[in-house]
Design a protein around this motif. Structure first.
Motif, PDB file in Angstrom:
ATOM      1  N   LEU A  19       0.815  -1.338  -0.005  1.00  0.00           N
ATOM      2  CA  LEU A  19       0.179   0.058   0.029  1.00  0.00           C
ATOM      3  C   LEU A  19       0.897   1.415  -0.023  1.00  0.00           C
ATOM      4  CD1 LEU A  19      -2.822  -0.879   2.411  1.00  0.00           C
ATOM      5  CD2 LEU A  19      -2.979  -0.850  -0.045  1.00  0.00           C
ATOM      6  N   LYS A  20       2.105   1.348   0.523  1.00  0.00           N
ATOM      7  CA  LYS A  20       2.836   2.224   0.445  1.00  0.00           C
ATOM      8  C   LYS A  20       3.789   2.610  -0.774  1.00  0.00           C
ATOM      9  CE  LYS A  20       3.677   2.646   5.319  1.00  0.00           C
ATOM     10  NZ  LYS A  20       5.021   2.669   6.331  1.00  0.00           N
ATOM     11  N   MET A  21       3.630   1.818  -1.689  1.00  0.00           N
ATOM     12  CA  MET A  21       4.455   1.613  -2.986  1.00  0.00           C
ATOM     13  C   MET A  21       3.657   2.626  -3.809  1.00  0.00           C
ATOM     14  SD  MET A  21       5.174  -2.121  -4.062  1.00  0.00           S
ATOM     15  CE  MET A  21       5.151  -1.880  -5.816  1.00  0.00           C
ATOM     16  N   PRO A  22       4.403   3.585  -4.582  1.00  0.00           N
ATOM     17  CA  PRO A  22       3.839   4.635  -5.642  1.00  0.00           C
ATOM     18  C   PRO A  22       3.100   3.742  -6.742  1.00  0.00           C
ATOM     19  CG  PRO A  22       6.325   4.273  -5.854  1.00  0.00           C
ATOM     20  CD  PRO A  22       5.987   3.548  -4.823  1.00  0.00           C
TER      21      PRO A  22
ATOM     22  N   SER B 163       2.681   6.435 -12.204  1.00  0.00           N
ATOM     23  CA  SER B 163       3.635   7.656 -11.749  1.00  0.00           C
ATOM     24  C   SER B 163       5.160   6.871 -11.831  1.00  0.00           C
ATOM     25  CB  SER B 163       3.497   7.996 -10.237  1.00  0.00           C
ATOM     26  OG  SER B 163       3.849   7.025  -9.243  1.00  0.00           O
ATOM     27  N   MET B 164       5.231   5.668 -11.859  1.00  0.00           N
ATOM     28  CA  MET B 164       6.714   5.156 -12.261  1.00  0.00           C
ATOM     29  C   MET B 164       6.838   5.046 -13.668  1.00  0.00           C
ATOM     30  SD  MET B 164       7.538   2.242  -9.051  1.00  0.00           S
ATOM     31  CE  MET B 164       6.106   1.003  -9.693  1.00  0.00           C
ATOM     32  N   LEU B 165       5.990   4.663 -14.333  1.00  0.00           N
ATOM     33  CA  LEU B 165       6.159   4.483 -15.853  1.00  0.00           C
ATOM     34  C   LEU B 165       6.220   5.689 -16.623  1.00  0.00           C
ATOM     35  CD1 LEU B 165       4.174   1.175 -16.443  1.00  0.00           C
ATOM     36  CD2 LEU B 165       6.648   1.385 -16.067  1.00  0.00           C
ATOM     37  N   HIS B 166       5.169   6.726 -16.251  1.00  0.00           N
ATOM     38  CA  HIS B 166       5.326   8.014 -17.254  1.00  0.00           C
ATOM     39  C   HIS B 166       5.827   8.935 -16.304  1.00  0.00           C
ATOM     40  CE1 HIS B 166       2.410   5.737 -19.458  1.00  0.00           C
ATOM     41  NE2 HIS B 166       1.579   5.565 -18.541  1.00  0.00           N
ATOM     42  N   GLU B 167       6.957   9.704 -17.021  1.00  0.00           N
ATOM     43  CA  GLU B 167       7.759  10.603 -16.546  1.00  0.00           C
ATOM     44  C   GLU B 167       6.815  11.849 -16.446  1.00  0.00           C
ATOM     45  OE1 GLU B 167      11.788  11.235 -17.403  1.00  0.00           O
ATOM     46  OE2 GLU B 167      12.057   9.043 -17.670  1.00  0.00           O
ATOM     47  N   THR B 168       6.995  12.627 -15.424  1.00  0.00           N
ATOM     48  CA  THR B 168       6.411  14.097 -15.366  1.00  0.00           C
ATOM     49  C   THR B 168       7.199  15.125 -15.638  1.00  0.00           C
ATOM     50  OG1 THR B 168       6.885  14.041 -13.020  1.00  0.00           O
ATOM     51  CG2 THR B 168       4.648  13.146 -13.511  1.00  0.00           C
TER      52      THR B 168
END
Length: 73
Positions: free
Chosen positions: A42-45, A49-54
């Protein structure tokens, strides 16, 4: 029935008590491990959000003294 059968006492089985205790401890350890994995999950992002860079990736060139020479975007 007029006559009751005499009930035989079951022999004491220490191995069954030990097995029951170890089984209970194993169940508690399994439940604790499950709760730990659930909390960590549950604490993992999120995967999005990990695959698509912002932000755009950038490289900063720094000299020996730590001063920025150039920034490439």
């Amino acid at each position: 029935m007029l006559f009751k059968k005499k009930e035989e006492k079951k022999p004491f089985r220490p191995f069954m008590k030990l097995f029951g205790l170890l089984f209970s401890v194993g169940l508690l350890a399994g439940a604790a491990a499950g709760v730990y994995v659930l909390v960590a999950f549950l604490k993992m992002p999120s995967l999005d959000s990990m695959l698509h860079e912002t932000r755009a990736p950038s490289i900063v060139f720094i000299d020996r003294d730590g001063f920025e020479i150039r920034r490439a975007n």
